[in-house]
Design a protein around this motif. Structure first.
Motif, PDB file in Angstrom:
ATOM      1  N   UNK A   1       1.228  -1.354   0.303  1.00 62.48           N
ATOM      2  CA  UNK A   1       0.094  -0.179   0.280  1.00 62.48           C
ATOM      3  C   UNK A   1       0.920   1.134   0.525  1.00 62.48           C
TER       4      UNK A   1
ATOM      5  N   UNK B   1       0.928   4.454  -2.227  1.00 60.91           N
ATOM      6  CA  UNK B   1       1.009   5.496  -2.419  1.00 60.91           C
ATOM      7  C   UNK B   1       2.105   6.679  -2.632  1.00 60.91           C
TER       8      UNK B   1
ATOM      9  N   UNK C   1       4.448   6.151  -4.863  1.00 58.76           N
ATOM     10  CA  UNK C   1       4.163   6.211  -6.497  1.00 58.76           C
ATOM     11  C   UNK C   1       3.103   7.202  -6.801  1.00 58.76           C
ATOM     12  N   UNK C   2       1.950   6.641  -6.611  1.00 62.75           N
ATOM     13  CA  UNK C   2       1.248   8.289  -6.495  1.00 62.75           C
ATOM     14  C   UNK C   2       1.508   9.382  -6.470  1.00 62.75           C
ATOM     15  N   UNK C   3       2.201  10.098  -4.972  1.00 61.86           N
ATOM     16  CA  UNK C   3       2.282  11.121  -5.007  1.00 61.86           C
ATOM     17  C   UNK C   3       3.773  11.450  -5.991  1.00 61.86           C
TER      18      UNK C   3
ATOM     19  N   UNK D   1       2.763  13.534  -8.743  1.00 55.76           N
ATOM     20  CA  UNK D   1       2.187  13.988  -8.721  1.00 55.76           C
ATOM     21  C   UNK D   1       2.415  15.175  -8.855  1.00 55.76           C
TER      22      UNK D   1
ATOM     23  N   UNK E   1     -11.646   7.352 -24.429  1.00 58.58           N
ATOM     24  CA  UNK E   1     -11.694   7.938 -23.443  1.00 58.58           C
ATOM     25  C   UNK E   1      -9.924   8.467 -23.025  1.00 58.58           C
ATOM     26  N   UNK E   2      -9.788   7.194 -23.055  1.00 60.22           N
ATOM     27  CA  UNK E   2      -8.082   6.763 -22.277  1.00 60.22           C
ATOM     28  C   UNK E   2      -7.537   7.876 -22.871  1.00 60.22           C
TER      29      UNK E   2
ATOM     30  N   UNK F   1      -7.668  11.362 -22.352  1.00 60.11           N
ATOM     31  CA  UNK F   1      -7.027  11.423 -20.651  1.00 60.11           C
ATOM     32  C   UNK F   1      -5.448  11.652 -20.995  1.00 60.11           C
ATOM     33  N   UNK F   2      -5.080  10.548 -22.312  1.00 56.97           N
ATOM     34  CA  UNK F   2      -3.644  10.390 -22.204  1.00 56.97           C
ATOM     35  C   UNK F   2      -2.366  12.107 -22.695  1.00 56.97           C
TER      36      UNK F   2
ATOM     37  N   UNK G   1      -2.705  14.083  -7.940  1.00 53.86           N
ATOM     38  CA  UNK G   1      -3.016  12.189  -8.082  1.00 53.86           C
ATOM     39  C   UNK G   1      -3.154  11.270  -7.106  1.00 53.86           C
ATOM     40  N   UNK G   2      -2.737  12.263  -5.230  1.00 53.63           N
ATOM     41  CA  UNK G   2      -2.831  10.681  -4.333  1.00 53.63           C
ATOM     42  C   UNK G   2      -4.301  11.875  -4.113  1.00 53.63           C
TER      43      UNK G   2
ATOM     44  N   UNK H   1     -10.155   2.438 -16.949  1.00 54.42           N
ATOM     45  CA  UNK H   1      -8.304   2.531 -18.097  1.00 54.42           C
ATOM     46  C   UNK H   1      -8.647   2.597 -19.004  1.00 54.42           C
ATOM     47  N   UNK H   2      -9.513   1.509 -19.809  1.00 52.84           N
ATOM     48  CA  UNK H   2     -10.041   2.303 -21.428  1.00 52.84           C
ATOM     49  C   UNK H   2     -10.272   3.285 -21.273  1.00 52.84           C
ATOM     50  N   UNK H   3     -11.576   3.792 -20.506  1.00 53.50           N
ATOM     51  CA  UNK H   3     -11.883   5.326 -20.984  1.00 53.50           C
ATOM     52  C   UNK H   3     -11.728   6.249 -19.921  1.00 53.50           C
ATOM     53  N   UNK H   4     -10.115   5.465 -19.676  1.00 49.74           N
ATOM     54  CA  UNK H   4      -9.518   6.745 -19.092  1.00 49.74           C
ATOM     55  C   UNK H   4      -9.648   6.796 -16.759  1.00 49.74           C
TER      56      UNK H   4
ATOM     57  N   UNK I   1      -8.365   6.163 -14.475  1.00 45.50           N
ATOM     58  CA  UNK I   1      -7.035   5.303 -14.127  1.00 45.50           C
ATOM     59  C   UNK I   1      -7.929   5.540 -12.797  1.00 45.50           C
TER      60      UNK I   1
ATOM     61  N   UNK J   1      -7.462  -2.542  -5.870  1.00 47.58           N
ATOM     62  CA  UNK J   1      -6.981  -2.089  -4.254  1.00 47.58           C
ATOM     63  C   UNK J   1      -7.734  -3.134  -3.853  1.00 47.58           C
TER      64      UNK J   1
END
Lengths: 289, 231
Positions: free
Chosen positions: A11, A15, A17-19, A22, A85-86, A89-90, B1-2, B193-196, B198, B206
């Motif tokens: 976990x 986290x 990785x996430x921060x 960010x 969508x993805x 987003x990318x 992102x957090x 994921x494909x929809x974006x 994430x 999780x």
């Protein structure tokens, strides 16, 4: 306890990785350096990341078209194919330089919101309704798409929806709204898979679905499905290309993106698109202004 | 992102019945597949583990190879069997949970057989010889060996569950990811994921880990309960 600790570790890694990701948010603001200069004089080819939708990529159009651009401008274009969508987003997150997608309303919203710039219309193709050859819902006699969809809904034949927020899925939802019938019930199968898998599913279940013509034609030999409705104006599908806004992401290759957009809209690019006929007919009709 | 991640968790906590349905279907499909794989795989693996190694060399290698069967190939085999023109086409299994159980069973069984045979081979040797010299009957010998190798066998079942609950290629192919019918956690993650979405996909990942964790805790408890008799 040991087990609990190891879960905690995983976990924490997530986290961290996430921060870590960010922090890039802080780099926003000034567009100082616009990445590589990919001019023809530079010997090392420039790199350009193009995000596009699965259907565009699978048609083979880009494999045919991009080498002309790469040759001319000494570029290597890396194509990433995702759902609409993805893909958006990318681009929005600065992980790509340029996007070629087909969801015009959403694209314009994204440009409005400042995520993308320099959008142009490139071409259009069309969607078709496919179904079993016996056509149990009698869709073939429909006068327009509104009637065709209404007949499917009334007949109780299954309709397979992409259900994945893709350009095709969005188009399908538009058409349901247009036809004023509720797309709910046991007959409405909400599958979250790609176009090819959806066609296979419709084929297996003897149901109907909406598909772009290119994907259908590329698989027609393996399917028993037939085109049961086509040609309605609301089945046209506009493709657009746009660059990721360099003001948000200074590291994107904006120069390269602009070159590709110009190429797609140029007379040469437009002619090449209309000459792309893998199954005998033109699949994409150029309409850049 | 957090922050997004946190938002996604909050989003999950007050989600409608859709998510619960997906989690339950995941447990039902993977649980059934592993149960069936255990019913076939534990006896088969025990038998394999008790044979002289030289005699079953080829068979052992085959099982080990099948342990690495790519999920999407397993899915493809089942798909070809159950599609309309397939051998079992008349039953209409395609795009049902039954099809997903069949595919995951195909993936889990070699793992259960392979790991059980290893456990039996390493544990069973001594006890086999001892019991034979004491003149014990075959049934008793078999039960004793399985009992002695129970930790390894449990590990085999856990590994089998871990493989199938995490795979996506096979269930996507034979299940079709149909909302409310064949949508499980991994296919939902691919779709989101494909929809974006994430962050949402990550939060679902999780939850998948938590499901896996609970499954392991339960199996561990069963094992502990059994072990306390003679330790």
């Amino acid at each position: 306890m040991k087990r609990f600790l190891s879960i905690l570790m995983v976990f924490l890694m997530l986290v961290t990785f996430a921060t870590g990701c960010g922090t890039t948010d802080g780099d926003n603001g000034d567009a100082g350096d616009n990445g590589d200069n990919g001019d023809a004089v530079v010997e090392e080819p420039g790199r350009l990341i193009l995000v596009t939708t699965t259907s565009t990529y699978d048609s083979g159009l880009l494999d045919y078209l991009l080498p002309f651009f790469e040759e001319e401008h000494n570029y290597e274009v890396d194509v990433v194919s995702l759902g609409t969508g993805a893909a958006l987003e990318q681009g929005q997150n600065g992980d790509a330089d340029v996007a070629l997608v087909h969801a015009k309303a959403t694209e314009l919203e994204m440009v409005e919101a400042g995520h993308f710039v320099d959008r142009i219309d490139v071409m259009y193709n069309d969607f078709v309704v496919v179904g079993p050859a016996e056509d149990p819902a009698g869709v073939k006699e429909s006068a327009d798409i509104k009637e065709a969809f209404a007949k499917i809904a009334e007949s109780g034949s299954e309709f397979i929806s992409r259900g994945d927020d893709s350009g095709t899925h969005k188009k399908e939802l538009e058409l349901w709204t247009l036809s004023e019938v509720a797309n709910e019930g046991d007959w409405y199968v909400n599958a979250g898979v790609g176009m090819g898998d959806t066609l296979v599913m419709a084929d297996e279940k003897l149901g109907y679905t909406l598909t772009d013509r290119a994907t259908y034609l590329s698989m027609a030999e393996t399917l028993e499905l037939e085109i049961v409705f086509e040609g309605d104006e609301s089945l046209f599908n506009q493709y657009g290309i746009m660059a990721v806004n360099p003001e948000n992401w200074p590291d994107v290759n904006y120069d390269g993106a602009k070159l590709l957009i110009e190429f797609m809209g140029s007379e040469e690019g437009q002619n090449l698109i209309s000459e792309f006929k893998p199954y005998g007919d033109t699949l994409f009709f150029p309409n850049a202004e | 992102m957090l922050l997004e991640f946190w938002d996604a968790i909050k989003l999950l906590s007050n989600l409608d019945s859709g998510l619960a349905e997906i989690v339950l279907l995941t447990i039902y499909v993977s649980g059934s597949a592993v149960l069936l794989a255990a019913l076939l795989g534990i006896p088969a693996g025990t038998w394999l583990g008790m044979q002289k190694q030289g005699k079953v060399k080829g068979l052992t290698r085959l099982v080990y190879t099948l342990m690495g069967l790519p999920p999407v190939v397993g899915g493809l085999i089942i798909y070809l069997l159950i599609r309309r023109q397939g051998l079992l086409g008349t039953f209409g299994f395609l795009y049902t949970p039954t099809a997903m159980i069949m595919a995951q069973f195909l993936l889990a069984t070699p793992i259960v057989i392979g790991m059980t045979s290893v456990a039996v081979r390493s544990k069973g040797k001594n006890i086999h010889e001892t019991l034979v010299s004491l003149g014990a009957r075959k049934g008793l010998i078999l039960r004793s060996i399985i009992w002695e190798a129970r930790y390894g066998i449990l590990g085999a079942v856990i590994a089998g569950f871990g493989r199938v609950v995490a795979e996506v290629g096979a269930v996507m192919m034979v299940g079709g990811n149909i909302e409310g019918k064949t949508r499980v956690m991994t296919t939902t993650i691919v779709l989101e994921t494909r929809k974006g979405n994430f962050d949402f996909a990550l939060a679902l990942g999780l939850i998948l880990l938590i499901v896996s964790f609970i499954f392991n805790v339960i199996l561990y408890q069963i094992q502990q309960g059994g072990a306390s008799d003679d330790e």
